[in-house]
Design an enzyme around this catalytic site. Structure first.
Site, PDB file in Angstrom:
ATOM      1  N   HIS A  37      -5.512   2.667  -8.949  1.00 51.15           N
ATOM      2  CA  HIS A  37      -5.896   3.413  -7.605  1.00 51.15           C
ATOM      3  C   HIS A  37      -7.046   4.424  -8.476  1.00 51.15           C
ATOM      4  CE1 HIS A  37      -1.226   4.193  -6.734  1.00 51.15           C
ATOM      5  NE2 HIS A  37      -1.305   3.925  -6.378  1.00 51.15           N
ATOM      6  N   GLN A  61       7.613   2.668   5.736  1.00 53.63           N
ATOM      7  CA  GLN A  61       7.454   1.122   5.173  1.00 53.63           C
ATOM      8  C   GLN A  61       8.374   1.302   4.162  1.00 53.63           C
ATOM      9  OE1 GLN A  61       3.267   2.751   3.323  1.00 53.63           O
ATOM     10  NE2 GLN A  61       4.129   1.509   2.096  1.00 53.63           N
ATOM     11  N   GLN A 148      -6.232  -5.098  -4.216  1.00 57.23           N
ATOM     12  CA  GLN A 148      -5.604  -6.918  -3.917  1.00 57.23           C
ATOM     13  C   GLN A 148      -4.018  -7.190  -4.582  1.00 57.23           C
ATOM     14  OE1 GLN A 148      -7.158  -9.088  -2.512  1.00 57.23           O
ATOM     15  NE2 GLN A 148      -6.330 -10.805  -3.259  1.00 57.23           N
ATOM     16  N   ARG A 187       5.490   1.415  -9.013  1.00 53.66           N
ATOM     17  CA  ARG A 187       7.336   1.200  -9.813  1.00 53.66           C
ATOM     18  C   ARG A 187       7.136   0.470 -11.404  1.00 53.66           C
ATOM     19  NH1 ARG A 187       7.121  -0.912  -4.148  1.00 53.66           N
ATOM     20  NH2 ARG A 187       8.413   0.868  -3.064  1.00 53.66           N
TER      21      ARG A 187
HETATM   22  O1  PAF Z   1      -0.482   0.374  -0.859  1.00 52.41           O
HETATM   23  C1  PAF Z   1       0.161   1.916  -0.648  1.00 52.41           C
HETATM   24  O2  PAF Z   1       0.283   2.930  -1.723  1.00 52.41           O
HETATM   25  C2  PAF Z   1       0.561   1.562   1.174  1.00 52.41           C
HETATM   26  O3  PAF Z   1       1.264   1.103   1.667  1.00 52.41           O
HETATM   27  C3  PAF Z   1      -0.368   2.900   1.859  1.00 52.41           C
HETATM   28  C4  PAF Z   1      -1.666   2.111   1.807  1.00 52.41           C
HETATM   29  C5  PAF Z   1      -0.966   4.232   1.208  1.00 52.41           C
HETATM   30  C6  PAF Z   1       0.274   2.844   2.914  1.00 52.41           C
HETATM   31  O4  PAF Z   1       1.931   3.619   3.038  1.00 52.41           O
END
Ligand code: PAF
Length: 283
Positions: A37, A61, A148, A187
């Site tokens: 990140h 999701q 990626q 994770r």
């Molecule tokens: O990659 C992620 O962390 C998530 O899928 C995102 C793009 C923040 C959407 O919730």
């Protein structure tokens, strides 16, 4: 760095920045920030006047039985890290803010969602596309930064932006790996030390595939068998999928040629990890 929790307040800031013709970079995340990140935030800070990062664990999701409830969260640490990375605004909405009562829309991107994680996590990418479109509409970025590691996600978002004529540049930045080769992921926090060692087999298998292809192997069956052998040396490991696909269309490659994505998802105990490599194969 300002922490913003409401959509109205985020939109007001965006309006001010747009008036001043600032280039806005956006880094969407689910928090529990790691160096992957951080690399996205650094790139945005480098390329844009203002960087907005969002932290939101999007329930849409996650499928039933997946890890939504226990997904790792540590907002205090995330605030420290994002500040250090030079983020200007941290958008941290609640579920109620994102999905108020009566919310009933879903975004569906077809074709590129049929393979890989789309096949094994039905509904996952609808949830991703829906939340990302909402975040794009709130933040109105000029550029958005994705990792990626979630190669399919980046392709789906690129497709959505193109199909819906959104003036946003989508950037997919390289996977950040630990020294061991393990791809950085929130994770990974679930893994015990022995499981972390087992998880090394993902990148080892991908590296094996790359080596075989470079040596001229073109049988998909042989390549995938070699990868499976490597991963299944460990008993508590289960392969969700291993696929060799076109790196842009994500369609299954019959012949290993051109831009190829080799992707896999593997359960280490109950923890599902993904990884991939991209190759250009001349023949
Ligand atoms: O990659 C992620 O962390 C998530 O899928 C995102 C793009 C923040 C959407 O919730």
């Amino acid at each position: 760095m300002k922490i913003i929790r409401s959509i109205a307040s985020m939109q007001n800031r965006v309006k001010e920045m747009r008036k001043k013709a600032k280039r806005i970079g956006f880094v969407p995340t689910m928090g529990y920030l790691h160096p992957g990140h951080m690399s996205l935030a650094h790139q945005s800070v480098k390329e844009c006047d203002i960087t907005v990062m969002s932290i939101y664990v999007n329930p849409l999701q996650f499928g039933s039985g997946e890890d939504y409830e226990k997904y790792p969260r540590d907002l205090k640490k995330d605030i420290t890290l994002s500040k250090k990375a030079g983020v200007d605004y941290l958008f941290v909405p609640s579920d109620y803010v994102m999905y108020p009562e009566g919310f009933s829309s879903k975004v569906s991107v077809t074709n590129v969602t049929q393979t890989l994680c789309g096949a094994s996590r039905p509904g996952h990418f609808e949830g991703v596309a829906t939340v990302v479109l909402k975040l794009f509409n709130i933040i109105m970025p000029d550029a958005a930064y994705f990792g990626q590691k979630d190669a399919q996600q980046a392709i789906i978002i690129k497709k959505m932006v193109k199909d819906l004529n959104m003036p946003i540049e989508i950037k997919a930045l390289p996977i950040v790996r630990e020294e061991s080769g393990l791809a950085m992921s929130s994770r990974n926090a679930y893994l015990s030390e022995p499981q972390k060692l087992q998880a090394l087999s993902l990148y080892q298998a991908l590296s094996k595939a790359r080596q075989l292809i470079r040596q001229g192997e073109c049988s998909k069956v042989k390549i995938i068998s070699a990868m499976k052998r490597l991963i299944l040396r460990e008993k508590s490991v289960k392969i969700d999928y291993i696929a060799i696909v076109d790196a842009e269309k994500l369609s299954i490659k019959k012949i290993i040629k051109g831009k190829v994505l080799i992707a896999l998802a593997v359960f280490i105990g109950k923890v599902r990890l993904i990884d991939n490599i991209k190759l250009k194969v001349k023949k």
